[in-house]
Motif scaffolding. Structure first.
Motif, PDB file in Angstrom:
ATOM      1  N   SER A 426       0.850  -1.192   0.000  1.00  0.00           N
ATOM      2  CA  SER A 426       0.000   0.000   0.000  1.00  0.00           C
ATOM      3  C   SER A 426       0.884   1.240   0.000  1.00  0.00           C
ATOM      4  O   SER A 426       2.039   1.191   0.410  1.00  0.00           O
ATOM      5  N   ALA A 427       0.315   2.360  -0.458  1.00  0.00           N
ATOM      6  CA  ALA A 427       1.029   3.636  -0.432  1.00  0.00           C
ATOM      7  C   ALA A 427       0.400   4.612   0.553  1.00  0.00           C
ATOM      8  O   ALA A 427       0.811   5.762   0.644  1.00  0.00           O
ATOM      9  N   SER A 428      -0.591   4.175   1.319  1.00  0.00           N
ATOM     10  CA  SER A 428      -1.347   5.071   2.198  1.00  0.00           C
ATOM     11  C   SER A 428      -0.777   5.190   3.602  1.00  0.00           C
ATOM     12  O   SER A 428      -1.183   6.056   4.367  1.00  0.00           O
ATOM     13  N   GLY A 429       0.136   4.310   3.974  1.00  0.00           N
ATOM     14  CA  GLY A 429       0.617   4.258   5.349  1.00  0.00           C
ATOM     15  C   GLY A 429      -0.160   3.281   6.195  1.00  0.00           C
ATOM     16  O   GLY A 429       0.266   2.912   7.288  1.00  0.00           O
ATOM     17  N   GLN A 430      -1.309   2.867   5.720  1.00  0.00           N
ATOM     18  CA  GLN A 430      -2.132   1.873   6.396  1.00  0.00           C
ATOM     19  C   GLN A 430      -2.038   0.550   5.643  1.00  0.00           C
ATOM     20  O   GLN A 430      -1.846   0.525   4.433  1.00  0.00           O
ATOM     21  N   ALA A 431      -2.195  -0.553   6.357  1.00  0.00           N
ATOM     22  CA  ALA A 431      -2.135  -1.864   5.714  1.00  0.00           C
ATOM     23  C   ALA A 431      -3.378  -2.105   4.875  1.00  0.00           C
ATOM     24  O   ALA A 431      -4.496  -1.761   5.280  1.00  0.00           O
ATOM     25  N   ALA A 432      -3.185  -2.684   3.702  1.00  0.00           N
ATOM     26  CA  ALA A 432      -4.326  -3.085   2.880  1.00  0.00           C
ATOM     27  C   ALA A 432      -4.985  -4.320   3.481  1.00  0.00           C
ATOM     28  O   ALA A 432      -4.434  -4.970   4.364  1.00  0.00           O
ATOM     29  N   GLN A 433      -6.172  -4.635   3.023  1.00  0.00           N
ATOM     30  CA  GLN A 433      -6.858  -5.839   3.478  1.00  0.00           C
ATOM     31  C   GLN A 433      -6.071  -7.068   3.028  1.00  0.00           C
ATOM     32  O   GLN A 433      -5.745  -7.205   1.851  1.00  0.00           O
ATOM     33  N   GLN A 434      -5.752  -7.930   3.993  1.00  0.00           N
ATOM     34  CA  GLN A 434      -4.922  -9.093   3.697  1.00  0.00           C
ATOM     35  C   GLN A 434      -5.730 -10.382   3.754  1.00  0.00           C
ATOM     36  O   GLN A 434      -6.675 -10.508   4.540  1.00  0.00           O
ATOM     37  N   GLY A 435      -5.337 -11.342   2.911  1.00  0.00           N
ATOM     38  CA  GLY A 435      -6.007 -12.639   2.895  1.00  0.00           C
ATOM     39  C   GLY A 435      -5.530 -13.536   4.023  1.00  0.00           C
ATOM     40  O   GLY A 435      -4.575 -13.230   4.749  1.00  0.00           O
TER      41      GLY A 435
END
Length: 482
Positions: A426-435
């Motif tokens: 991700s580029a937002s600083g927050q983690a993306a939804q992970q599987g």
């Protein structure tokens, strides 16, 4: 013949016979101990912020894939690892008005903060490839600074006393410094991110704060250690000026032929692999698996560091009763059990349970650090007993080489493993939804993998047979010959 580096009329350091200077008394002794504390404080602060947050910053703020980020860390660590023996040999032969080690320490105190600022202040290039190149350069500068701090710092401790008990005390001071540096490099940045959020500005702020600490601690250490006892190698002026690295290949063979050192190095690789992957995975684990904020990550490291410091007296006492080897193995076993306990953790984990793990991990970590480096110092002195030569810097370089290679393997393996299990950057600083597979990979990196690494270190230590009492007797005889 004097070797006081402040004496303008003295023969340059490094040209005398390899006698060991007498240890100073009183306030000088305390300055040496405090200086020995400040160097690991500096490099632990600068290193831990990268170990804990560097990989996550690259994947969750710069959108670099986990596999690519891991490989970048690996390449930089390998470069820096092979730089270590060269720096060690160079510092063994360097001749300056400030001695052999201090100029290297000062250079490291400049390079490490610069690398931190470049890494966590990486601009938005609009290109993943350019971002990868930039952070690789930043990490190379940072890692070079780490090498310049760690190798001369460790060498100065080893050469400062022929008394193994005093070396253990100095290693305890180094462990205190390492603990404080770990607190600064892991807890403080996580708390800052908890307040500012995982923004680009927040990451740059933590890099500047930690960088200032690294530089100021190094500057003070150089001043405190300027009169520390030193050993001098048998080397001519011509040899030093002609090629300070000419004997490096020969020294590699000598290090490998030192059986106690070789066994400890193998154990050290397992130890560093397990602790590096556990520290890096925890930043992901608390956010993604437990659903907790970065302030919890900071609190965990704070509690671990406090217990590391408080427990040091216990480990020093135990090492004098049951031996450093037994204490080392016990600390490894405890650390492995703590890591395995994360398998029982669940989302929204109680801070009480997180804190208990932090306390137990810190206590075990203090024992591992103290005993590992105390035993390594014995193995380096064993080289002097066997050869009559002073190669503390070279052996410090090899020790750090093993550190770097094991850390490189850990971060590369973790990055590739996360990428293979489907971790989404991700580029937002927050983690993306992970599987589910990515979450499982994070859990294994935080629990089973570090535990298995500790088991590997314990098995290696079973083959370590160097007797401290026999070493001390042999060393007295070698000093008498010199």
């Amino acid at each position: 013949m004097t070797s006081n580096i402040s004496d303008a009329g003295a023969v340059p350091l490094g040209l005398e016979t390899p006698q060991e200077l007498a240890a100073p008394a009183g306030s000088k002794t305390w300055r040496i101990r405090f200086g020995s504390l400040l160097i690991p404080l500096a490099h632990a602060a600068g290193q831990n912020v990268v170990t804990v947050l560097g990989l996550r910053f690259m994947t969750d703020s710069l959108a670099i894939s986990a596999g690519a980020a891991g490989l970048i860390f690996a390449l930089v660590k390998i470069y820096d690892g092979f730089l270590d023996p060269a720096i060690g040999a160079w510092s063994d032969r360097a001749m300056t008005r400030w001695g052999r080690r201090l100029p290297f320490l000062f250079a490291g105190g400049l390079a490490m903060p610069l690398g931190l600022a470049l890494l966590f202040g990486a601009p938005d290039f609009g290109s993943i490839l350019l971002a990868q190149v930039f952070v690789t350069l930043a990490l190379a500068i940072h890692a070079s600074g780490y090498t310049l701090l760690t190798i001369p710092g460790f060498a100065m401790v080893v050469e400062s006393s022929s008394d193994p008990h005093e070396r253990t005390r100095l290693m305890a001071w180094r462990t205190y410094g390492n603990a404080i540096g770990t607190l600064i490099g892991s807890t403080l940045p996580a708390w800052l991110l908890g307040m500012t959020g995982p923004t680009r500005g927040g990451h740059l702020l933590l890099a500047v704060v930690v960088g200032v600490v690294v530089f100021m601690a190094t500057l003070l250490a150089v001043r405190m250690l300027r009169d520390a006892p030193r050993t001098q190698p048998r080397v001519s002026v011509a040899a030093v000026r002609r090629n300070p690295l000419s004997a490096l290949g020969h020294q590699v063979k000598l290090a490998w032929d030192n059986r106690p050192f070789r066994i400890l190095a193998i154990a050290h690789v397992f130890l560093l692999f397990g602790t590096a992957i556990g520290s890096a995975a925890l930043a992901y684990f608390t956010r993604i698996v437990l659903g907790l904020g970065d302030e919890v990550l900071g609190t965990y490291f704070m509690m671990a560091t406090v217990m590391m410091v408080l427990g040091m007296t216990v480990w020093v006492w135990l090492s004098g009763r049951v031996g450093k080897k037994a204490c080392y193995m016990g600390a490894l076993a405890l650390f492995g059990l703590v890591q395995l306990s994360w398998l029982l953790a669940s989302p929204g984990e109680s801070m009480v349970l997180v804190g208990v793990r932090g306390l137990a991990s810190g206590f075990a970590g203090g024992g591992m650090i103290l005993c590992a480096y105390a035993l390594l110092s014995d193995a380096v002195r064993y080289d002097y007993v066997q050869s009559g030569e002073r190669r503390e810097g070279a052996f410090a370089g090899f020790t750090t080489l093993f550190d770097k290679l094991s850390s490189a393997a850990a971060l590369a393996a973790m990055g590739v493993f996360l990428g293979a299990m489907g971790y989404v950057p991700s580029a937002s600083g927050q983690a993306a939804q992970q599987g589910e597979r990515a979450v499982m990979a994070i859990m294994l990196c935080e629990s089973a993998v570090p535990a298995l690494a500790m088991l590997g270190a314990i098995v290696a230590l079973c083959f370590y047979k160097l007797d401290p009492a026999q070493l001390e007797a042999l060393e007295i005889g070698q000093d008498a010959k010199a």
